[in-house]
Design an enzyme around this catalytic site. Structure first.
Site, PDB file in Angstrom:
ATOM      1  CG  HIS A 199     107.638  84.511   7.729  1.00 12.27           C
ATOM      2  ND1 HIS A 199     106.904  85.627   7.397  1.00 12.27           N
ATOM      3  CD2 HIS A 199     106.730  83.583   8.127  1.00 12.27           C
ATOM      4  CE1 HIS A 199     105.622  85.383   7.576  1.00 12.27           C
ATOM      5  NE2 HIS A 199     105.497  84.158   8.020  1.00 12.27           N
ATOM      6  N   GLY A 233     106.425 109.217   1.078  1.00 11.16           N
ATOM      7  CA  GLY A 233     105.018 109.627   1.016  1.00 11.16           C
ATOM      8  C   GLY A 233     104.034 108.506   1.269  1.00 11.16           C
TER       9      GLY A 233
END
Length: 614
Positions: free
Chosen positions: A270, A293
């Protein structure tokens, strides 16, 4: 939710394959209306194109402009831009001005970065959602999909993209979107919404924008993000998680960790997949997301296990309620594909034994056109005629004879009925084809059609070993003129030079001329009664054609079939067409007015009509 079950799109730049995939998906999902409402194709006039929705054919209108399409379909909310990178910007900016359009997909790769940034900025101002550029699009399973996203119908069924699951998926790559969809389908109940935002450096929407929408979508229970090396948009996700804006579980991975093993900067597939600084490396972003997290696997290979673990936990907590799989309708296969793969067989409607146009080059009776078209090949028009009419290449004496016939009958002046009709029609302002047809329709038993009759009657008489006198007497007894005998002007004293040329040609080149010899003996009988009852040009052509075929080895039954099919008269049709066209062009050049027959050339015998008694 990005799309609803009644979402419809305008498809810019006709792409029949992608449109048909969308309609197949519609049928699979049980939609009532097609997801493509209209096609915009500026280079074509307004029209319709046929597609299938299941086994039923439907028409989708084609418009020359977006404005026209919007005016006819004001409820459409999606715009699928399949324009090239050269025009994608203008097409998108122009479509922004229509308030009803809310969601835009742009497939083009390589749009200039300044234009890509302007598209994204304008979209935010206008409250539009951009998917792309350089994208396969997005889908809401069971509702709507854009273009080719998800791949083939068989792949969509395999990856459960035809009905809602519980995962929200966001990627850059369209190819890896399909790979993730497959992984998710193997370990979970599938996807509730999926978006490939596009691989260019400046996509029109970000990971975070789609994740925030998915956070507010109750159908989505957890999200998966597939990032890549380059850029910093993943840090926006981290910030949103840390601020508590996103509370649903997120599983994420940035591809491109292999870059750490190279000693120089690597540009991946890309445009945006290149790290300009340490923070943009896949390794750094994966570590940062893990510390925030977000569920980040050790490697990409561990991603399926993490997805399955999160899915099981949410199912155990009752957050995800698995539903029973429903039967899906079978998508009918396209006939041409099914035929190509040997799944169907169909009886043919026609049989062709003379030419074949299925290869790279059409062939005439097995001869490619390029092998006979130019003079150096040695093929003449007569050779092509014999290939297509008889499926044989005749010897030169025979093709020379056919060529002579065509030249001989090409024209007989403007006064004969066929040429007259062609000229009258041309003067009425009709086109060349119409004028030619009127002349050809005049050909029949009294004009040009005597060739078949001459061949038939002379051949039958000789085959039955009838003496010429007996043949003439029998035709007279039946009240039938002998086809091919007699001329309005020509006679023994004023011979038809065309007949003389053909007789001389036949004596010089034909192996034998038995039927012509018989016809000339008949001529001796008929001219003894009246000197204009000569063997005319129709007669000489008819008998010589039979002699030609006999010399070429055709049996009597085959020759009879040619005669009954009207094949001899066909030579007159081919030849005289040359003359008719000449007369038509003559009229066009002269620009003559509409023809009206002179009244002094008509005998008017009009009496008062008698009343009908009841």
């Amino acid at each position: 939710m990005l799309f609803e079950k009644d979402t419809q799109a305008i498809f810019w730049n006709n792409n029949p394959k992608a449109i048909q995939r969308m309609l197949d998906y519609d049928y699979l999902c049980g939609r009532d209306s097609p997801s493509v409402a209209a096609i915009v194709h500026p280079s074509k006039p307004a029209s319709f194109q046929k597609f299938f929705m299941g086994a039923k054919e439907i028409l989708i209108p084609i418009y020359a402009s977006t404005e026209e399409a919007i005016s006819c379909h004001p409820t459409v909310t999606a715009f699928l831009n399949f324009a090239s990178f050269r025009s994608a910007y203008e097409v998108t900016i122009e479509a922004f001005k229509y308030p009803s359009l809310k969601t835009f997909m742009i497939t083009a790769e390589g749009i200039p970065e300044r234009q890509a940034r302007e598209i994204a900025l304008t979209a935010k101002k206008e409250n539009k959602v951009i998917i792309g550029p350089a994208t396969v699009g997005a889908l809401t399973p069971g509702h709507f999909k854009t273009g080719n996203v998800g791949g083939t119908i068989s792949n969509i069924l395999k990856t459960k993209l035809h009905r809602p699951g519980s995962c929200g998926l966001v990627t850059k790559s369209g190819g890896l979107f399909n790979e993730l969809a497959n992984i998710i389908s193997l370990r979970t109940d599938g996807i509730a919404e999926g978006v490939a935002i596009g691989g260019d450096r400046f996509p029109g929407s970000s990971y975070l924008e789609h994740l925030m929408r998915m956070e507010n979508n109750p159908a989505i229970k957890y999200m998966i993000v597939l990032g890549e090396v380059g850029g910093t948009t993943e840090y926006d996700i981290i910030e949103a998680v840390e601020k508590g804006l996103i509370k649903k579980p997120i599983i994420a991975w940035c591809i491109g960790t292999i870059a750490n093993h190279f000693d120089r900067q690597i540009q991946f597939g890309h445009a945006g997949a290149s790290a300009q600084k340490e923070k943009e490396t896949a390794e750094a972003k994966n570590k940062a997301m893990r510390n925030a997290g977000i569920h980040v696997p050790k490697t990409f290979n561990h991603l399926p296990d993490v997805i399955e673990a999160i899915y099981r936990d949410l199912s155990a907590e009752g957050i995800i309620q698995e539903s029973n799989e429903e039967d899906t309708p079978n998508i009918p296969e396209d006939y041409l594909y099914a035929k190509k793969t040997g799944k169907v067989r169909k009886p043919t409607s026609f049989i062709c034994t003379i030419s074949d146009d299925r290869g790279e080059e059409a062939v005439y009776a097995g001869h490619p056109i390029s092998s006979l078209a130019t003079p150096d090949t040695g093929f003449s028009i007569a050779d092509v005629l014999t290939l297509l009419w008889f499926k044989k290449r005749y010897p030169k004496w025979a093709t020379d004879f056919i060529d002579t016939i065509i030249k001989t009958v090409a024209d007989h002046g403007p006064a004969v009925s066929g040429a007259h009709n062609a000229r009258v029609t041309a003067r009425a302002g009709k086109d060349l084809i119409s004028s030619l047809v009127t002349g050809l329709l005049t050909i029949g038993p009294k004009f040009g059609g005597a060739i078949d009759g001459a061949a038939r009657h002379f051949k039958e008489a000789l085959s039955n070993q009838k003496d010429p006198k007996e043949f003439v007497a029998e035709m007279k007894k039946q009240g039938l003129p002998i086809p091919g005998i007699g001329h309005r002007v020509k006679s023994l004293r004023n011979p038809d030079l065309r007949v003389a040329c053909l007789k001389r040609f036949a004596y010089d080149t034909f192996p034998s001329t038995s039927l012509m010899d018989y016809a000339l003996r008949v001529e001796q009988i008929t001219t003894s009664k009246k000197e204009n009852l000569i063997l005319n040009v129709d007669g000489i052509i008819g008998v010589l054609m039979v002699d030609m075929w006999r010399n070429l080895g055709y049996d009597e039954e085959e020759i009879d079939q040619f005669i009954e099919a009207g094949l001899l008269n066909a030579f007159f049709v081919v030849g005289r067409s040359i003359g008719f066209i000449g007369h038509i062009l003559d009229e066009k050049r002269l620009n003559m007015p509409l023809y009206r027959h002179q009244t002094d050339d008509i005998l008017y015998d009009v009496k008062e009509a008698e009343p009908v008694e009841h």
